[in-house]
Each structure stands twice: as C-alpha cells, then as structure tokens.
Enzyme design. Structure first.
Site, PDB file in Angstrom:
ATOM      1  NE  ARG A  55      37.940   4.083  26.662  1.00 48.04           N
ATOM      2  CZ  ARG A  55      38.296   4.401  25.404  1.00 48.04           C
ATOM      3  NH1 ARG A  55      38.564   5.671  25.099  1.00 48.04           N
ATOM      4  NH2 ARG A  55      38.358   3.476  24.462  1.00 48.04           N
ATOM      5  CB  ILE A  81      41.170   0.110  25.376  1.00 44.43           C
ATOM      6  CG1 ILE A  81      40.117   0.446  26.439  1.00 44.43           C
ATOM      7  CG2 ILE A  81      41.578   1.348  24.597  1.00 44.43           C
ATOM      8  CD1 ILE A  81      40.606   1.432  27.504  1.00 44.43           C
ATOM      9  CB  SER A  82      36.002  -2.128  23.871  1.00 43.73           C
ATOM     10  OG  SER A  82      36.375  -3.449  23.609  1.00 43.73           O
ATOM     11  CD  GLN A  83      32.396   2.901  19.586  1.00 45.23           C
ATOM     12  OE1 GLN A  83      32.529   1.922  18.839  1.00 45.23           O
ATOM     13  NE2 GLN A  83      31.517   3.852  19.356  1.00 45.23           N
ATOM     14  N   PRO A  84      34.011   3.053  24.251  1.00 48.56           N
ATOM     15  CG  PRO A  84      34.709   4.995  25.372  1.00 48.56           C
ATOM     16  CD  PRO A  84      34.873   4.242  24.077  1.00 48.56           C
TER      17      PRO A  84
END
Length: 231
Positions: A55, A81-84
């Site tokens: 990431r 960038i989205s939360q994992p």
C-alpha cells in the site's frame, strides 16, 4: 455480515510483489491484517491479496509512514485512497472467482485495482483524471500486473464495448444504483456500489442480478466516498 465461502483454487494470476519491505512496514502490515481478521474478514484469498500489495506504493510520500494504518489518505486530484477495511469488505462482497472479468469504476491510486487483479482473470478499470490513471499504470507495471486494462473516460457510462461483466465495483458514491452499469452486469453477477445523496447518508450496497434479470440489494455498511461525477 457472514463470510462463509466454499474453498476454491488459488488464482493462476497471483503475482509475487517485487517491492522491498522494511521491518517496520512488515510489522505494520501484519498488524493491519490481524485487525481485518478480527473485524470479520476471514476470506484467505482476500487477505492474501491485500498482504501482497504494498500500500505504501500507492500513497503520497508525505503519508508513507501511515500507509498501513486503517485509514483513508489523500491522493492527487482531490481524491482519496480508501481505508483498507473498506477495500477488504468491498473485495469480499464481490465474491470473485479466478475466471471472472471485473469492471472497476474509479481507478484512483490503483490500490483497489491491484488487489482485484490478484483475484480475477481480467480487470477493466476507468478513471476520469488522466494524471491519476498515468500514475496507476506505472504502479501496475512496477508490480508486473499484466491482467489490468485501463481507460481514461467517464466511469458513469461504464465500458459498453467490453460488457457484460461478472462483477462490477464502483469506488465513488452514486445518487442511486446506476442503471447503465446494471445493464452491463452479466446475469448472475454482483455489483458493489456506494449509494447516497450526501456523504452523511452513503451506504454500501451489494447488488445481485439473477439469471432472469431480477435485481436484489443488500445493505453492507455505512461509508464515505467521493461522489461519482459524470463527464
């Protein structure tokens, strides 16, 4: 949300990452994966895909120390960038099998795309910001992900020339389930899409299209995404 699925063969498109990993990054990666498991993500294929994608390669240099935190981070062009955890749940909800073709609306940093590429035969991804797409394409080359097809364009229109798709994932919030994308979803297919008129009201939906074309929806969780913009 349950996560019981039948065992399946590992995708032949699984790639080994070439990006070097520091001890701190490896430790942070393990911590995040443990958090995802404790939150209910038990699909070993999804977890393996997330573990294999660095990431830190997809975030801005200023935020690299936070790359493995379970939080959304800003990227170029006013996007995120989205939360994992959200990436993991959306990927799990798609129920991807190795032979499938997946359409992604909103390439963004390319992080979600890269994870999908570990699980499916081919990923078709559309991004309206040309600079973001160029950066993502370079990351895909670095990671030797060769089963991704990219397009610069209006994601709200889908990718008619390549349709139908067994799976569709939308990484921006639509005011309602996009009819155009439903038309491009194959019978028996699944679409995962955030829906809501405002950030405060967004919900993540899993949309199933039966073999006879009947549509059913399942509310998965509340989410916060940038809006799906036409044009």
């Amino acid at each position: 949300m349950g996560s019981h699925r039948m065992p399946r063969k590992r995708s032949q498109y699984h790639h080994t990452p070439t990006h070097p990993v520091s001890e701190d990054e490896a430790s942070n990666r393990i911590r995040l994966l443990m958090k995802l498991r404790s939150s209910g993500i038990h699909d070993t294929h999804v977890l393996a895909a997330m573990e294999s994608i660095p990431r830190e390669l997809f975030v801005e240099e200023a935020f690299r120390d936070h790359a493995w935190d379970d939080t959304a981070l800003p990227i170029a062009s006013g996007q995120t960038i989205s939360q994992p955890a959200v990436v993991a749940w959306m990927t799990w909800a798609l129920e991807i099998e190795p032979q499938m073709r997946v359409l992604e609306i909103g390439t963004g940093s390319g992080y979600q795309t890269a994870i999908l590429a570990k699980l499916a035969r081919r990923i078709y991804t559309i991004e309206r910001h040309r600079d973001l797409l160029a950066q993502s394409e370079e990351r895909f080359r670095q990671l030797k992900l060769t089963n991704i097809v990219t397009k610069h364009g209006d994601g709200s229109k889908g990718w008619k020339e390549a349709a139908p798709f067994e799976r569709i994932i939308v990484t921006a919030a639509a005011a309602h389930i996009p009819a155009v994308l439903l038309d491009q979803l194959a019978p028996g297919g699944i679409m995962v899409v955030p829906v809501g008129g405002s950030v405060a009201d967004q919900i993540l939906l899993r949309v199933r299209k039966s073999e006879d074309g009947t549509i059913s929806t399942q509310h998965l969780m509340n989410v916060r995404f940038v809006p799906l913009v036409e044009g």
